[in-house]
Motif scaffolding. Structure first.
Motif, short mmCIF file in Angstrom:
data_model
loop_
_atom_site.label_atom_id
_atom_site.label_comp_id
_atom_site.label_asym_id
_atom_site.label_seq_id
_atom_site.Cartn_x
_atom_site.Cartn_y
_atom_site.Cartn_z
N ARG A 217 3.40 -29.46 24.15
CA ARG A 217 3.16 -28.47 25.21
C ARG A 217 1.91 -27.65 24.92
NH1 ARG A 217 8.72 -27.42 25.01
NH2 ARG A 217 8.31 -25.53 23.83
N ALA A 218 1.73 -27.28 23.66
CA ALA A 218 0.55 -26.51 23.29
C ALA A 218 -0.72 -27.32 23.51
CB ALA A 218 0.65 -26.05 21.83
N ARG B 139 7.84 -31.26 20.50
CA ARG B 139 7.67 -30.92 21.91
C ARG B 139 6.85 -29.65 22.07
NH1 ARG B 139 13.60 -31.60 24.38
NH2 ARG B 139 14.04 -30.60 22.42
N ARG B 140 7.06 -28.69 21.15
CA ARG B 140 6.24 -27.47 21.17
C ARG B 140 4.77 -27.81 20.95
NH1 ARG B 140 8.07 -23.13 16.96
NH2 ARG B 140 6.14 -22.15 17.61
N THR C 58 0.47 -22.74 17.15
CA THR C 58 1.76 -23.41 17.11
C THR C 58 1.89 -24.27 15.85
OG1 THR C 58 1.74 -23.49 19.52
CG2 THR C 58 3.32 -24.89 18.41
N ARG D 15 12.27 -30.52 18.65
CA ARG D 15 11.79 -29.34 19.35
C ARG D 15 10.37 -28.99 18.94
NH1 ARG D 15 16.85 -25.83 17.76
NH2 ARG D 15 18.42 -26.92 18.94
N ASP D 16 10.12 -29.11 17.64
CA ASP D 16 8.79 -28.75 17.15
C ASP D 16 7.71 -29.70 17.68
OD1 ASP D 16 9.70 -26.55 15.79
OD2 ASP D 16 9.94 -27.62 13.88
N THR E 247 -3.96 -22.25 21.29
CA THR E 247 -2.51 -22.35 21.31
C THR E 247 -2.02 -23.41 20.32
OG1 THR E 247 -2.60 -21.78 23.63
CG2 THR E 247 -0.52 -22.64 22.82
#
Length: 179
Positions: free
Chosen positions: A35-36, A31-32, A8, A28-29, A4
């Protein structure tokens, strides 16, 4: 194993013309990406715990696979299977006795001694109630067991039985419930 984070990172790099390092920490990126990473870590922990849980059954199957190979990949009788089960159940007895003798008088048992005692008692209980092994009396199952290379998924092809200490043989299914 889990990909993941790489996926991402690749998506974000494509969006930003190849620069992933220039992210604001609250964007946002980022945070992405976080999360990944958390998801990959969680999946790896779950997979590791599953491998750890499956290890005793894999060791059991490899023990009986070696037994079958010693007998020329031919079906064996119930008495011989029960004697091999007894050998498997009592494989930790010597180590347990050594640890027990090494302990000084009046001292509580070590954690290793407790673990060995629990292993032995669990195996003896399973032997009484029904020991879970691949069917070693069937020619087809012996051939399948001979081709087993150590993977968990291949074990579903084998037929399984529970053999009690009284000699009762009861068909079972894979994966085992309650082992």
């Amino acid at each position: 194993m889990a990909k993941t984070l790489e996926k991402t990172r690749k998506q974000i790099a494509k969006k930003r013309n190849g620069t992933v390092a220039a992210l604001h920490e609250k964007s946002r990126d980022s945070r992405r990406l976080h999360r990944a990473q958390v998801r990959d870590d969680r999946l790896e922990r779950i997979a590791e715990s599953r491998r750890k849980k499956d290890q005793p059954l894999l060791a059991r199957v490899s023990f009986f696979q070696e037994f079958v190979r010693e007998h020329g990949n031919k079906p064996v009788g119930l008495e011989l299977v029960q004697s091999k089960i007894n050998e498997f159940v009592h494989q930790y007895d010597e180590e347990y006795e050594e640890v027990k003798k090494a302990r000084r008088p009046g001292r509580p048992p070590s954690s290793k001694e407790d673990l060995l005692k629990m292993k032995i008692s669990a195996l003896e209980k399973e032997q009484r109630d029904g020991f879970y092994i691949p069917d070693l009396t069937s020619e087809d199952n012996i051939q399948l067991l001979g081709r087993w290379e150590g993977s968990w998924s291949y074990l579903t092809n084998l037929s399984w039985v529970k053999i009690s200490s009284k000699g009762n043989v009861k068909p079972s299914s894979f994966p085992p419930q309650g082992l």
